[in-house]
Design a protein around this motif. Structure first.
Motif, PDB file in Angstrom:
ATOM      1  N   LYS A 165      44.254  47.175  33.633  1.00 43.50           N
ATOM      2  CA  LYS A 165      44.104  46.435  34.861  1.00 43.50           C
ATOM      3  C   LYS A 165      43.094  47.180  35.698  1.00 43.50           C
ATOM      4  O   LYS A 165      43.077  48.394  35.657  1.00 43.50           O
ATOM      5  CB  LYS A 165      45.438  46.345  35.598  1.00 43.50           C
ATOM      6  N   PRO A 166      42.230  46.653  36.424  1.00 41.38           N
ATOM      7  CA  PRO A 166      42.055  45.230  36.693  1.00 41.38           C
ATOM      8  C   PRO A 166      41.226  44.533  35.610  1.00 41.38           C
ATOM      9  O   PRO A 166      40.589  45.176  34.792  1.00 41.38           O
ATOM     10  CB  PRO A 166      41.307  45.233  38.018  1.00 41.38           C
ATOM     11  N   LEU A 167      41.248  43.232  35.666  1.00 38.36           N
ATOM     12  CA  LEU A 167      40.449  42.426  34.751  1.00 38.36           C
ATOM     13  C   LEU A 167      38.971  42.529  35.132  1.00 38.36           C
ATOM     14  O   LEU A 167      38.646  42.802  36.288  1.00 38.36           O
ATOM     15  CB  LEU A 167      40.873  40.959  34.827  1.00 38.36           C
ATOM     16  N   THR A 168      38.102  42.288  34.170  1.00 38.61           N
ATOM     17  CA  THR A 168      36.671  42.255  34.474  1.00 38.61           C
ATOM     18  C   THR A 168      36.362  40.977  35.251  1.00 38.61           C
ATOM     19  O   THR A 168      37.166  40.038  35.279  1.00 38.61           O
ATOM     20  CB  THR A 168      35.828  42.267  33.183  1.00 38.61           C
ATOM     21  N   ALA A 169      35.179  40.929  35.834  1.00 44.13           N
ATOM     22  CA  ALA A 169      34.768  39.748  36.598  1.00 44.13           C
ATOM     23  C   ALA A 169      34.734  38.507  35.706  1.00 44.13           C
ATOM     24  O   ALA A 169      35.161  37.423  36.124  1.00 44.13           O
ATOM     25  CB  ALA A 169      33.406  39.987  37.238  1.00 44.13           C
ATOM     26  N   ILE A 170      34.249  38.660  34.489  1.00 42.88           N
ATOM     27  CA  ILE A 170      34.191  37.518  33.562  1.00 42.88           C
ATOM     28  C   ILE A 170      35.599  37.038  33.204  1.00 42.88           C
ATOM     29  O   ILE A 170      35.859  35.835  33.151  1.00 42.88           O
ATOM     30  CB  ILE A 170      33.404  37.882  32.278  1.00 42.88           C
ATOM     31  N   ALA A 207      37.934  34.395  41.221  1.00 43.87           N
ATOM     32  CA  ALA A 207      37.391  35.702  40.852  1.00 43.87           C
ATOM     33  C   ALA A 207      37.029  36.495  42.098  1.00 43.87           C
ATOM     34  O   ALA A 207      37.303  37.705  42.183  1.00 43.87           O
ATOM     35  CB  ALA A 207      36.177  35.542  39.941  1.00 43.87           C
ATOM     36  N   THR A 208      36.430  35.820  43.073  1.00 42.69           N
ATOM     37  CA  THR A 208      36.087  36.488  44.335  1.00 42.69           C
ATOM     38  C   THR A 208      37.349  36.934  45.062  1.00 42.69           C
ATOM     39  O   THR A 208      37.423  38.069  45.558  1.00 42.69           O
ATOM     40  CB  THR A 208      35.258  35.536  45.226  1.00 42.69           C
ATOM     41  N   PHE A 209      38.345  36.065  45.113  1.00 41.38           N
ATOM     42  CA  PHE A 209      39.619  36.416  45.756  1.00 41.38           C
ATOM     43  C   PHE A 209      40.228  37.654  45.110  1.00 41.38           C
ATOM     44  O   PHE A 209      40.614  38.602  45.793  1.00 41.38           O
ATOM     45  CB  PHE A 209      40.597  35.237  45.671  1.00 41.38           C
ATOM     46  N   ASP A 210      40.330  37.654  43.768  1.00 41.60           N
ATOM     47  CA  ASP A 210      40.946  38.780  43.066  1.00 41.60           C
ATOM     48  C   ASP A 210      40.168  40.073  43.271  1.00 41.60           C
ATOM     49  O   ASP A 210      40.757  41.137  43.476  1.00 41.60           O
ATOM     50  CB  ASP A 210      41.056  38.484  41.561  1.00 41.60           C
ATOM     51  N   GLU A 216      41.624  43.361  45.269  1.00 43.28           N
ATOM     52  CA  GLU A 216      41.661  44.708  44.671  1.00 43.28           C
ATOM     53  C   GLU A 216      40.930  45.716  45.551  1.00 43.28           C
ATOM     54  O   GLU A 216      41.403  46.833  45.755  1.00 43.28           O
ATOM     55  CB  GLU A 216      41.025  44.688  43.275  1.00 43.28           C
ATOM     56  N   TRP A 217      39.769  45.317  46.082  1.00 37.71           N
ATOM     57  CA  TRP A 217      38.979  46.219  46.911  1.00 37.71           C
ATOM     58  C   TRP A 217      39.728  46.580  48.196  1.00 37.71           C
ATOM     59  O   TRP A 217      39.809  47.754  48.564  1.00 37.71           O
ATOM     60  CB  TRP A 217      37.633  45.565  47.233  1.00 37.71           C
ATOM     61  N   GLN A 255      44.885  51.901  50.587  1.00 41.14           N
ATOM     62  CA  GLN A 255      45.649  53.012  49.993  1.00 41.14           C
ATOM     63  C   GLN A 255      44.826  54.288  49.934  1.00 41.14           C
ATOM     64  O   GLN A 255      45.195  55.246  49.272  1.00 41.14           O
ATOM     65  CB  GLN A 255      46.121  52.615  48.590  1.00 41.14           C
ATOM     66  N   GLY A 256      43.673  54.276  50.637  1.00 43.22           N
ATOM     67  CA  GLY A 256      42.849  55.478  50.714  1.00 43.22           C
ATOM     68  C   GLY A 256      41.964  55.697  49.506  1.00 43.22           C
ATOM     69  O   GLY A 256      41.417  56.768  49.319  1.00 43.22           O
ATOM     70  N   GLY A 257      41.819  54.671  48.698  1.00 45.76           N
ATOM     71  CA  GLY A 257      40.981  54.776  47.494  1.00 45.76           C
ATOM     72  C   GLY A 257      39.527  54.591  47.813  1.00 45.76           C
ATOM     73  O   GLY A 257      39.119  54.495  48.969  1.00 45.76           O
TER      74      GLY A 257
END
Length: 134
Positions: free
Chosen positions: A36-41, A117-120, A124-125, A131-133
């Protein structure tokens, strides 16, 4: 406002089906890929597939809406969803419920795939940021 009721009635199942299937496809693909996470494609494919299934499932409501919004001299039935649906099936057969679907298959799944895809990706970002990443 002809067709407003059927438009609103179509939004709920379309959205529910699309989000549910997208979530299940994302989970399944993440499990198969063991990462995880999935690729954009991969996100795009999951979202497009979900959009296609949701669109195919709810398209007859779209046809009823369109027929209800036609000028009075070209309309099928009256202003009720049931009457328009019955007249459409009686005059054009079941295939009449899917008239124009082919063109929507090209446009719809691509658009919703990009949206999902944009939402996901943004989710994630923002999650990583909160979370300080990186």
């Amino acid at each position: 406002y002809r067709g407003l009721t059927v438009t609103l009635a179509g939004i709920v199942p379309y959205t529910g089906i699309a989000w549910t299937i997208k979530g299940k496809l994302n989970e399944s693909l993440s499990g198969v890929r063991k990462r995880k996470p999935l690729t954009a494609i991969e996100k795009l494919v999951c979202g497009s597939t979900a959009g296609l299934i949701a669109q195919a499932t709810t398209y007859p409501l779209e046809m009823v809406r369109r027929r209800m919004q036609m000028p009075l001299n070209q309309k099928l039935g009256n202003d009720s969803v049931e009457s328009t649906l019955r007249t459409l099936v009686r005059t054009e057969g079941v295939q009449g419920l899917f008239k124009g679907f082919t063109l929507n298959v090209i446009k719809g799944p691509i658009a919703i795939g990009i949206s999902f895809a944009t939402f996901d990706t943004l989710k994630e970002w923002f999650t990583a940021k909160s979370q300080g990443g990186k």
